[in-house]
Design a protein around this motif. Structure first.
Motif, PDB file in Angstrom:
ATOM      1  N   GLY A 195      68.968 -22.238 -15.500  1.00 42.45           N
ATOM      2  CA  GLY A 195      69.043 -23.213 -14.407  1.00 42.45           C
ATOM      3  C   GLY A 195      69.860 -24.427 -14.795  1.00 42.45           C
ATOM      4  N   ASN A 196      69.678 -24.886 -16.041  1.00 50.93           N
ATOM      5  CA  ASN A 196      70.450 -26.034 -16.520  1.00 50.93           C
ATOM      6  C   ASN A 196      71.939 -25.721 -16.565  1.00 50.93           C
ATOM      7  OD1 ASN A 196      68.217 -27.672 -16.793  1.00 50.93           O
ATOM      8  ND2 ASN A 196      67.880 -27.134 -18.938  1.00 50.93           N
ATOM      9  N   LEU A 197      72.262 -24.500 -17.015  1.00 48.41           N
ATOM     10  CA  LEU A 197      73.674 -24.096 -17.037  1.00 48.41           C
ATOM     11  C   LEU A 197      74.246 -24.061 -15.630  1.00 48.41           C
ATOM     12  CD1 LEU A 197      73.662 -21.251 -19.713  1.00 48.41           C
ATOM     13  CD2 LEU A 197      74.682 -23.516 -19.919  1.00 48.41           C
ATOM     14  N   ARG A 198      73.464 -23.522 -14.706  1.00 46.94           N
ATOM     15  CA  ARG A 198      73.921 -23.492 -13.306  1.00 46.94           C
ATOM     16  C   ARG A 198      74.117 -24.906 -12.783  1.00 46.94           C
ATOM     17  NH1 ARG A 198      69.892 -18.889 -11.455  1.00 46.94           N
ATOM     18  NH2 ARG A 198      71.123 -17.112 -12.113  1.00 46.94           N
ATOM     19  N   ASN A 199      73.167 -25.798 -13.093  1.00 48.04           N
ATOM     20  CA  ASN A 199      73.286 -27.182 -12.634  1.00 48.04           C
ATOM     21  C   ASN A 199      74.519 -27.838 -13.231  1.00 48.04           C
ATOM     22  OD1 ASN A 199      71.020 -27.062 -11.039  1.00 48.04           O
ATOM     23  ND2 ASN A 199      69.662 -27.909 -12.603  1.00 48.04           N
ATOM     24  N   ARG A 200      74.759 -27.598 -14.522  1.00 52.01           N
ATOM     25  CA  ARG A 200      75.941 -28.187 -15.158  1.00 52.01           C
ATOM     26  C   ARG A 200      77.219 -27.661 -14.516  1.00 52.01           C
ATOM     27  NH1 ARG A 200      74.487 -26.956 -21.003  1.00 52.01           N
ATOM     28  NH2 ARG A 200      72.374 -27.707 -20.930  1.00 52.01           N
ATOM     29  N   PHE A 201      77.239 -26.354 -14.227  1.00 45.25           N
ATOM     30  CA  PHE A 201      78.405 -25.780 -13.564  1.00 45.25           C
ATOM     31  C   PHE A 201      78.584 -26.391 -12.186  1.00 45.25           C
ATOM     32  CE2 PHE A 201      80.236 -22.700 -10.609  1.00 45.25           C
ATOM     33  CZ  PHE A 201      81.490 -22.559 -11.178  1.00 45.25           C
ATOM     34  N   SER A 202      77.486 -26.501 -11.437  1.00 48.05           N
ATOM     35  CA  SER A 202      77.551 -27.079 -10.089  1.00 48.05           C
ATOM     36  C   SER A 202      78.018 -28.522 -10.139  1.00 48.05           C
ATOM     37  CB  SER A 202      76.179 -27.020  -9.409  1.00 48.05           C
ATOM     38  OG  SER A 202      75.822 -25.690  -9.167  1.00 48.05           O
ATOM     39  N   GLU A 203      77.495 -29.287 -11.117  1.00 43.97           N
ATOM     40  CA  GLU A 203      77.901 -30.689 -11.243  1.00 43.97           C
ATOM     41  C   GLU A 203      79.384 -30.783 -11.567  1.00 43.97           C
ATOM     42  OE1 GLU A 203      75.353 -32.453 -14.162  1.00 43.97           O
ATOM     43  OE2 GLU A 203      73.564 -32.195 -12.920  1.00 43.97           O
ATOM     44  N   THR A 204      79.860 -29.944 -12.496  1.00 44.55           N
ATOM     45  CA  THR A 204      81.273 -29.948 -12.857  1.00 44.55           C
ATOM     46  C   THR A 204      82.120 -29.528 -11.659  1.00 44.55           C
ATOM     47  OG1 THR A 204      80.720 -29.399 -15.135  1.00 44.55           O
ATOM     48  CG2 THR A 204      82.979 -28.990 -14.458  1.00 44.55           C
ATOM     49  N   HIS A 205      81.684 -28.505 -10.960  1.00 42.01           N
ATOM     50  CA  HIS A 205      82.399 -28.038  -9.776  1.00 42.01           C
ATOM     51  C   HIS A 205      82.433 -29.130  -8.716  1.00 42.01           C
ATOM     52  CE1 HIS A 205      84.010 -25.127  -6.996  1.00 42.01           C
ATOM     53  NE2 HIS A 205      83.079 -25.435  -6.117  1.00 42.01           N
ATOM     54  N   SER A 206      81.303 -29.803  -8.516  1.00 46.12           N
ATOM     55  CA  SER A 206      81.239 -30.884  -7.528  1.00 46.12           C
ATOM     56  C   SER A 206      82.152 -32.030  -7.933  1.00 46.12           C
ATOM     57  CB  SER A 206      79.807 -31.395  -7.389  1.00 46.12           C
ATOM     58  OG  SER A 206      78.991 -30.396  -6.840  1.00 46.12           O
ATOM     59  N   ARG A 207      82.132 -32.396  -9.212  1.00 49.33           N
ATOM     60  CA  ARG A 207      83.010 -33.473  -9.676  1.00 49.33           C
ATOM     61  C   ARG A 207      84.473 -33.106  -9.465  1.00 49.33           C
ATOM     62  NH1 ARG A 207      80.964 -33.826 -15.148  1.00 49.33           N
ATOM     63  NH2 ARG A 207      78.783 -33.756 -14.689  1.00 49.33           N
ATOM     64  N   PHE A 208      84.804 -31.839  -9.737  1.00 49.24           N
ATOM     65  CA  PHE A 208      86.174 -31.381  -9.525  1.00 49.24           C
ATOM     66  C   PHE A 208      86.556 -31.499  -8.062  1.00 49.24           C
ATOM     67  CE2 PHE A 208      89.122 -27.942  -8.391  1.00 49.24           C
ATOM     68  CZ  PHE A 208      90.223 -28.331  -9.144  1.00 49.24           C
ATOM     69  N   LYS A 209      85.663 -31.074  -7.174  1.00 52.16           N
ATOM     70  CA  LYS A 209      85.927 -31.161  -5.732  1.00 52.16           C
ATOM     71  C   LYS A 209      86.124 -32.617  -5.306  1.00 52.16           C
ATOM     72  CE  LYS A 209      85.017 -27.038  -3.629  1.00 52.16           C
ATOM     73  NZ  LYS A 209      86.111 -26.478  -2.884  1.00 52.16           N
ATOM     74  N   ILE A 210      85.303 -33.514  -5.837  1.00 53.59           N
ATOM     75  CA  ILE A 210      85.403 -34.936  -5.501  1.00 53.59           C
ATOM     76  C   ILE A 210      86.743 -35.493  -5.972  1.00 53.59           C
ATOM     77  CG2 ILE A 210      84.483 -37.227  -6.055  1.00 53.59           C
ATOM     78  CD1 ILE A 210      81.668 -35.841  -6.039  1.00 53.59           C
ATOM     79  N   GLU A 211      87.126 -35.169  -7.222  1.00 52.18           N
ATOM     80  CA  GLU A 211      88.403 -35.653  -7.742  1.00 52.18           C
ATOM     81  C   GLU A 211      89.570 -35.088  -6.940  1.00 52.18           C
ATOM     82  OE1 GLU A 211      88.918 -38.087  -9.900  1.00 52.18           O
ATOM     83  OE2 GLU A 211      86.732 -38.266  -9.912  1.00 52.18           O
TER      84      GLU A 211
END
Length: 100
Positions: free
Chosen positions: A25-41
């Motif tokens: 779950g933590n790995l998924r959250n980290r991936f989602s956070e990174t993906h979200s940050r990428f989308k925001i940038e």
């Protein structure tokens, strides 16, 4: 004896499974956070590019002697605020006063 060992093993196995699930779950959250940050940038970069195009249009209008109306200035100032470009927003206020 045996029963206590079996209960302890079962409890320990369940805990290990929960820990492994949490890690996944933590790995998924980290991936989602990174993906979200990428989308925001990516969205920020797109916004800045579109804002740049809007300023090019404003420049072309000025070169042709056309004045921008207050509503257009307001839209550009709002866009500058959303992109965090306070310097351009301040310059726009000055231009707006120049145009009357």
């Amino acid at each position: 004896g045996f029963l206590q060992s079996a209960v302890h093993y079962n409890t320990e196995t369940k805990q290990n499974f929960k820990d492994a699930s949490n890690d996944t779950g933590n790995l998924r959250n980290r991936f989602s956070e990174t993906h979200s940050r990428f989308k925001i940038e990516e969205a920020k970069a797109t916004s800045r590019a579109k804002l740049g195009l809007a300023f090019e249009m404003l420049k072309m209008m000025r070169e042709r002697g056309l004045k921008c109306d207050p509503a257009a200035y307001q839209c550009l100032i709002d866009a500058c605020g959303r992109c965090g470009d306070t310097e351009r927003a301040t310059k726009l206020l000055g231009r707006m006063h120049e145009d009357g």
